[in-house]
Motif scaffolding. Structure first.
Motif, PDB file in Angstrom:
ATOM      1  N   GLY A 101      -9.573  26.526  -3.950  1.00 28.33           N
ATOM      2  CA  GLY A 101      -8.717  26.803  -5.104  1.00 28.33           C
ATOM      3  C   GLY A 101      -9.146  26.032  -6.340  1.00 28.33           C
ATOM      4  N   LEU A 102      -9.464  24.757  -6.153  1.00 23.03           N
ATOM      5  CA  LEU A 102      -9.915  23.933  -7.279  1.00 23.03           C
ATOM      6  C   LEU A 102     -11.243  24.439  -7.840  1.00 23.03           C
ATOM      7  CD1 LEU A 102      -9.057  20.333  -6.012  1.00 23.03           C
ATOM      8  CD2 LEU A 102      -7.892  21.629  -7.825  1.00 23.03           C
ATOM      9  N   PHE A 103     -12.126  24.865  -6.948  1.00 21.95           N
ATOM     10  CA  PHE A 103     -13.431  25.373  -7.373  1.00 21.95           C
ATOM     11  C   PHE A 103     -13.255  26.612  -8.248  1.00 21.95           C
ATOM     12  CE2 PHE A 103     -17.511  27.564  -6.844  1.00 21.95           C
ATOM     13  CZ  PHE A 103     -18.401  26.528  -7.093  1.00 21.95           C
ATOM     14  N   ALA A 104     -12.310  27.464  -7.887  1.00 27.23           N
ATOM     15  CA  ALA A 104     -12.068  28.680  -8.665  1.00 27.23           C
ATOM     16  C   ALA A 104     -11.477  28.350 -10.036  1.00 27.23           C
ATOM     17  CB  ALA A 104     -11.127  29.611  -7.908  1.00 27.23           C
ATOM     18  N   LEU A 105     -10.713  27.280 -10.107  1.00 24.78           N
ATOM     19  CA  LEU A 105     -10.093  26.892 -11.378  1.00 24.78           C
ATOM     20  C   LEU A 105     -11.035  26.101 -12.276  1.00 24.78           C
ATOM     21  CD1 LEU A 105      -6.584  25.808 -10.076  1.00 24.78           C
ATOM     22  CD2 LEU A 105      -7.171  27.918 -11.304  1.00 24.78           C
ATOM     23  N   GLN A 106     -12.120  25.612 -11.700  1.00 27.38           N
ATOM     24  CA  GLN A 106     -13.066  24.791 -12.447  1.00 27.38           C
ATOM     25  C   GLN A 106     -13.623  25.583 -13.616  1.00 27.38           C
ATOM     26  OE1 GLN A 106     -16.622  24.141 -10.333  1.00 27.38           O
ATOM     27  NE2 GLN A 106     -17.408  22.611 -11.729  1.00 27.38           N
ATOM     28  N   ASP A 107     -13.588  24.975 -14.752  1.00 27.63           N
ATOM     29  CA  ASP A 107     -14.092  25.619 -15.955  1.00 27.63           C
ATOM     30  C   ASP A 107     -15.448  25.008 -16.305  1.00 27.63           C
ATOM     31  OD1 ASP A 107     -14.306  27.163 -18.158  1.00 27.63           O
ATOM     32  OD2 ASP A 107     -12.714  26.198 -19.293  1.00 27.63           O
ATOM     33  N   ALA A 108     -16.385  25.142 -15.402  1.00 25.42           N
ATOM     34  CA  ALA A 108     -17.700  24.527 -15.576  1.00 25.42           C
ATOM     35  C   ALA A 108     -18.602  25.430 -16.398  1.00 25.42           C
ATOM     36  CB  ALA A 108     -18.340  24.271 -14.218  1.00 25.42           C
ATOM     37  N   GLU A 109     -19.696  24.859 -16.787  1.00 28.90           N
ATOM     38  CA  GLU A 109     -20.729  25.607 -17.505  1.00 28.90           C
ATOM     39  C   GLU A 109     -21.228  26.733 -16.594  1.00 28.90           C
ATOM     40  OE1 GLU A 109     -22.993  26.481 -20.710  1.00 28.90           O
ATOM     41  OE2 GLU A 109     -21.591  24.810 -20.604  1.00 28.90           O
ATOM     42  N   ARG A 110     -21.138  27.959 -17.052  1.00 30.78           N
ATOM     43  CA  ARG A 110     -21.525  29.098 -16.225  1.00 30.78           C
ATOM     44  C   ARG A 110     -23.028  29.243 -16.080  1.00 30.78           C
ATOM     45  NH1 ARG A 110     -17.375  29.768 -13.128  1.00 30.78           N
ATOM     46  NH2 ARG A 110     -15.496  30.180 -14.274  1.00 30.78           N
ATOM     47  N   SER A 111     -23.803  28.451 -16.822  1.00 36.76           N
ATOM     48  CA  SER A 111     -25.252  28.546 -16.674  1.00 36.76           C
ATOM     49  C   SER A 111     -25.717  27.880 -15.385  1.00 36.76           C
ATOM     50  CB  SER A 111     -25.953  27.918 -17.881  1.00 36.76           C
ATOM     51  OG  SER A 111     -25.652  26.545 -17.952  1.00 36.76           O
ATOM     52  N   ILE A 112     -24.858  27.105 -14.780  1.00 35.26           N
ATOM     53  CA  ILE A 112     -25.184  26.473 -13.501  1.00 35.26           C
ATOM     54  C   ILE A 112     -24.731  27.428 -12.402  1.00 35.26           C
ATOM     55  CG2 ILE A 112     -24.786  24.493 -11.998  1.00 35.26           C
ATOM     56  CD1 ILE A 112     -24.083  22.899 -14.516  1.00 35.26           C
ATOM     57  N   GLU A 113     -25.615  27.722 -11.493  1.00 32.07           N
ATOM     58  CA  GLU A 113     -25.298  28.652 -10.414  1.00 32.07           C
ATOM     59  C   GLU A 113     -24.137  28.132  -9.570  1.00 32.07           C
ATOM     60  OE1 GLU A 113     -26.611  31.686  -9.847  1.00 32.07           O
ATOM     61  OE2 GLU A 113     -27.775  31.425 -11.667  1.00 32.07           O
ATOM     62  N   PRO A 114     -23.287  29.021  -9.040  1.00 31.37           N
ATOM     63  CA  PRO A 114     -22.148  28.594  -8.234  1.00 31.37           C
ATOM     64  C   PRO A 114     -22.554  27.774  -7.012  1.00 31.37           C
ATOM     65  CG  PRO A 114     -22.085  30.977  -8.574  1.00 31.37           C
ATOM     66  CD  PRO A 114     -23.321  30.461  -9.229  1.00 31.37           C
TER      67      PRO A 114
END
Length: 189
Positions: A101-114
């Motif tokens: 759940g936390l991973f899905a909410l993470q607003d990280a830089e999308r240029s980094i692969e999941p």
């Protein structure tokens, strides 16, 4: 009619091959629920991996049997190996669901692969769980003091858990059209 229902009606019906577009089409709540479900799966798998890692090295079951013995049934923790393992898996699955759940909410830089974000944040999460486990659960609740080498292996086991958890969640949540598909290398399998 809710705003999200109205927005779904306005979306084009054509499928896209861009993984970020497919993630953006899913509602945030749906994404969190799906990632939490993947976290449950990942928690189970990561707990299996961590347990397999620690058993031959420490030659003992996880200390959750001590918790069971002290707070539930009484007696010697060695008399409760099954309950200890079940409790250990409950902890691991629950922690996996929270991570998903936390991973899905993470607003990280999308240029980094999941997958990469999963490995990094899974490692951090595993070490945070390890710190909580050693300081709160073992020391404060169970009055267990690990020797330096045991503590290092305790932390190593949780790092293994975090890596497995993060790899599983990262490879099966964001940007993945079909999480059941196998990875293919550039020249095929």
């Amino acid at each position: 009619m809710s705003v999200s229902d109205r927005l779904r009606q306005l979306r084009p019906d054509t499928e896209t091959t861009d993984p970020l577009d497919s993630d953006e089409r899913r509602s945030s709540a749906d994404h969190v629920v799906a990632a939490t479900a993947r976290g449950v799966q990942a928690g189970f798998v990561a707990t299996l991996i961590m347990t397999a890692f620690r058993l031959p090295i420490l030659r003992s079951l996880p200390p959750s049997a001590n918790f069971w013995s002290q707070y539930v049934s009484g007696g010697d923790p060695d008399n409760h190996p099954f309950a200890g393992l079940v409790l250990h898996f409950i902890y691991g699955i629950q922690a996996g669901a929270i991570f998903g759940g936390l991973f899905a909410l993470q607003d990280a830089e999308r240029s980094i692969e999941p997958e990469q974000r999963g490995l990094v944040w899974g490692s951090v999460y595993g070490m945070a769980l390890s710190a909580f486990g050693s300081q709160i659960m073992l020391k404060e609740m169970l009055d267990i003091r690990l020797e330096a080498n045991e503590l290092a292996l305790f932390h190593a086991g949780h790092l293994v858990y975090g890596l497995a958890l993060g790899a599983w969640v990262g490879s099966r949540t964001e940007g993945v059209d079909d999480p059941e598909d196998e990875y293919e290398y550039d020249d095929g399998n």
